[in-house]
Write an enzyme that holds these catalytic residues in place. Structure first.
Site, mmCIF file in Angstrom:
data_model
loop_
_atom_site.group_PDB
_atom_site.id
_atom_site.type_symbol
_atom_site.label_atom_id
_atom_site.label_comp_id
_atom_site.label_asym_id
_atom_site.label_seq_id
_atom_site.Cartn_x
_atom_site.Cartn_y
_atom_site.Cartn_z
ATOM 1 C CB CYS A 1 38.065 17.456 44.949
ATOM 2 S SG CYS A 1 36.847 16.133 45.007
ATOM 3 C CD GLU A 2 41.192 22.360 43.885
ATOM 4 O OE1 GLU A 2 41.939 22.901 44.716
ATOM 5 O OE2 GLU A 2 41.600 21.669 42.938
ATOM 6 C CD GLU B 1 35.180 49.287 26.274
ATOM 7 O OE1 GLU B 1 35.786 48.580 27.119
ATOM 8 O OE2 GLU B 1 35.636 49.536 25.145
ATOM 9 N N PRO B 2 30.578 50.107 30.371
ATOM 10 C CG PRO B 2 28.355 50.760 30.498
ATOM 11 C CD PRO B 2 29.418 50.375 29.518
ATOM 12 N N GLY B 3 30.995 47.629 31.562
ATOM 13 C CA GLY B 3 31.473 46.356 32.103
ATOM 14 C C GLY B 3 30.367 45.594 32.808
ATOM 15 N NE ARG B 4 32.940 44.047 37.665
ATOM 16 C CZ ARG B 4 33.898 43.303 38.218
ATOM 17 N NH1 ARG B 4 33.640 42.571 39.282
ATOM 18 N NH2 ARG B 4 35.110 43.290 37.708
ATOM 19 C CE1 TYR C 1 33.938 40.006 32.874
ATOM 20 C CE2 TYR C 1 33.192 41.037 34.897
ATOM 21 C CZ TYR C 1 33.678 41.144 33.611
ATOM 22 O OH TYR C 1 33.885 42.364 33.059
ATOM 23 C CE1 TYR D 1 40.484 38.252 38.694
ATOM 24 C CE2 TYR D 1 38.111 38.037 38.494
ATOM 25 C CZ TYR D 1 39.357 38.149 37.907
ATOM 26 O OH TYR D 1 39.468 38.140 36.541
#
Length: 463
Positions: A391-392, A316-319, A421, A364
Site C-alpha cells: 500500500c505505497e 571489501e568487495p561489498g555487493r 541487500y 535509493y
C-alpha cells in the site's frame, strides 16, 4: 500500433530513461546482469541447471534464487586477483550459515557489523580470527562478546567506542587488535546514502579535521588495544579505482605520519572497496583483476613517495560477490495499462512481492531489470513498470523495462542482481512474510533460508 520509426517516436509514447533501448528480442538475457549459469531454454529461465518453473512448483513465489557456483566463482575471482590481500566478504550484503561457510571455503575473510551477524558467522563455524567487526555504535555487550569470542579485528568509529573497547578488553584480560575508520574527504560518485568517505556523515574520523590523528593517539593510550592499521571506505557501487587514488594518498599520508612522528609502524591497511555490479544495461562493472592492478599500483606508488613499506592490504568487495549471484522470482498478478496525459499509456505489472523484499528502488532510486522467466514469447516489446503489492505508490521493483506485450497474470518474472541487500533489508511491511532463499547448483535445489510463515509472524505478537 507501433510507429514505423519505432515506439519512442509515436505520439504520446513513454520514452523511459535515455540509456534504455528497445530490445530486438525481449526474451533475451543481458549476460552481465545475471549469474553465470543463467540461460533461457525454450524461453524458460534456467539457473544452476534448474528450470525456474520447477523451483516455483516446489517453493512458490516470491523467492530468491542463489546460484552457488556463481557465488563461489566470484569469491574465488577476488581471492585470486587480490592475491596477498585479505578479502572480506560483506555479511550485510547477504548472510546465512551456508553462505558463511562458502566464504571461508573459498579463502575469504568475513566482515560483520552486528551481534546477529557475528552469531550467524559463529554458528557456521567461521574462525573468529577471520572476522572484522564494523559499526558506528557498538554497545558494551557487542564489544564484550566480540572480544571474548576472539574476533580478529574491531574497526573503531568514535572516541566513546575507543574508551569502551579499551575497558572491555582490559576487563577480559585480552589484547584486542583494532583498526581506525578514517574519512579521507573523497566523495564517491554514487548515491548520497552509500557515499561514505566525505566529511558530513556518521562514519569514521576525519583526516582533514584532525580527529583521525587524535583517534590514533587515543587507541595507543589504551594498554589493552593493539593498533594494527587504518581503515578507509569511500562508498559503494563503485566501478573503477580513480576515487581510491586521492583517498589512498591521504590515508597513507596519515599512516606515514604515525610511523615518522610516533615511531609506530602500522602493519595493515584496509582500503574498503564497495565495487559495483550491473543492475541494468547501463552498468559496466570492472573485472577483479583490473581493480586489483589499479589499487595495487596506487598503493605502491604512494608508499614509494612516502618512504614507507607497503602494509598488509585488505579490501571489501561489498555487493560484487553475492549481488549478481542471486535473482528474485515473482508471479505476475495483474497487468494494467494506465492512460496518462498526452495520450501516453504506462503499463503497470504487479507482482506478488515488492518493497518488502526489495526496498532499494524506493530507498535509493535504484534501477533494476527483469525478464519473462516461465515461457518464450513472440509478442513485441512494451515498456512497463513492475510494481509490488504493498500500500505505497512508491512500491516499485523495476522502474522501466521492456517486456513482451503479451505478459499476463500467472507468468513468472525474474529480477536479476538482487543478492545484495534485498533479503538483508527485507521487512514484514503490510505483514508480508519474507521470501526464502533457494540455492541451486548442478541441477539440484535446496533451501538455505526458509520462507517465513504465519506462525513466525505471530510469534512476537504477545497481545
Amino acid at each position: 500500433m507501433t510507429h514505423e520509426a519505432g515506439w519512442a517516436h509515436a505520439p504520446g509514447a513513454l520514452r523511459g530513461p535515455s540509456w534504455l533501448r528497445e530490445p530486438a528480442d525481449p526474451n533475451a538475457l543481458v549476460p552481465r546482469l545475471w549469474s553465470s549459469t543463467a540461460h533461457k531454454r525454450d524461453g524458460e529461465l534456467v539457473i544452476g541447471g534448474v528450470p525456474v518453473a520447477d523451483l516455483v512448483a516446489d517453493f512458490n513465489t516470491p523467492a530468491f534464487v542463489l546460484d552457488e557456483a556463481d557465488f563461489r566463482a566470484r569469491a574465488a575471482a577476488f581471492r585470486d586477483a587480490f592475491a596477498g590481500y585479505h578479502v572480506y566478504y560483506a555479511a550485510k550484503a547477504f548472510l546465512c550459515t551456508a553462505v558463511a561457510r562458502w566464504v571461508v571455503e573459498e579463502g575469504l575473510y568475513l566482515d560483520v557489523c552486528s551481534d546477529g551477524e557475528l552469531t550467524v558467522a559463529l554458528r557456521a563455524g567461521v574462525d573468529p580470527a577471520r572476522l572484522g567487526y564494523h559499526g558506528n555504535n557498538k554497545s558494551y555487550p557487542d564489544l564484550r562478546r566480540a572480544v571474548a569470542t576472539g574476533v580478529g579485528k574491531i574497526v573503531v568509529d568514535s572516541f566513546a567506542e575507543i574508551e569502551r573497547l579499551g575497558r572491555v578488553a582490559a576487563d577480559l584480560g585480552r589484547s584486542q587488535k583494532v583498526m581506525i575508520r578514517v574519512t579521507a574527504g573523497v566523495e564517491a560518485h554514487t548515491h548520497e546514502f552509500i557515499a561514505t568517505a566525505h566529511e558530513d556523515q556518521k562514519f569514521g574520523f576525519s583526516i582533514a579535521g584532525g580527529d583521525a590523528w587524535k583517534a590514533v593517539e587515543a587507541v595507543l593510550a589504551q594498554p589493552a588495544l593493539e593498533l594494527v592499521g587504518l581503515h578507509s571506505h569511500i562508498g559503494s557501487q563503485i566501478f573503477d579505482t580513480s576515487g581510491f587514488e586521492v583517498a589512498a594518498r591521504r590515508v597513507l599520508g596519515l599512516h606515514a605520519r604515525v610511523a615518522h612522528d610516533l615511531g609506530v609502524t602500522l602493519p595493515e591497511m584496509d582500503l574498503g572497496g564497495g565495487f559495483g555490479i550491473a543492475y541494468t544495461s547501463q552498468d559496466e562493472p570492472a573485472e577483479p583483476a583490473h581493480l586489483a592492478a589499479g589499487l595495487t599500483s596506487i598503493v605502491e606508488h604512494e608508499c614509494r613517495a612516502l618512504g614507507v613499506a607497503v602494509p598488509q592490504l585488505s579490501i571489501e568487495p561489498g555487493r560484487a560477490i553475492v549481488g549478481p549471484a542471486m535473482c528474485t522470482v515473482y508471479t505476475v498478478g495483474t497487468v494494467k495499462p494506465v492512460s496518462l496525459d498526452g495520450g501516453a499509456v504506462r503499463t503497470y505489472v504487479s507482482v506478488d512481492g515488492g518493497m518488502s523484499d526489495n526496498i532499494r528502488t524506493a530507498l535509493y532510486d535504484a534501477d533494476y531489470s527483469c525478464t519473462l522467466a516461465s515461457r518464450g514469447s513472440t509478442a513485441p516489446p512494451v515498456l512497463a513498470r513492475v510494481v509490488g503489492k504493498h500500500c505505497e505508490a512508491g512500491d516499485i521493483v523495476v522502474r522501466d523495462e521492456f517486456v513482451p506485450a503479451d505478459l499476463a497474470p500467472g507468468d513468472l518474472l525474474a529480477v536479476p542482481g538482487t543478492g545484495a541487500y534485498c533479503r538483508s533489508m527485507a521487512s514484514n511491511y503490510n505483514h508480508a512474510m519474507r521470501p526464502p532463499v533457494i540455492a541451486v547448483r548442478d541441477g539440484q535445489a535446496r533451501v538455505v533460508v526458509r520462507r517465513e510463515t504465519v506462525e513466525d509472524l505471530l510469534a512476537t505478537d504477545v497481545g
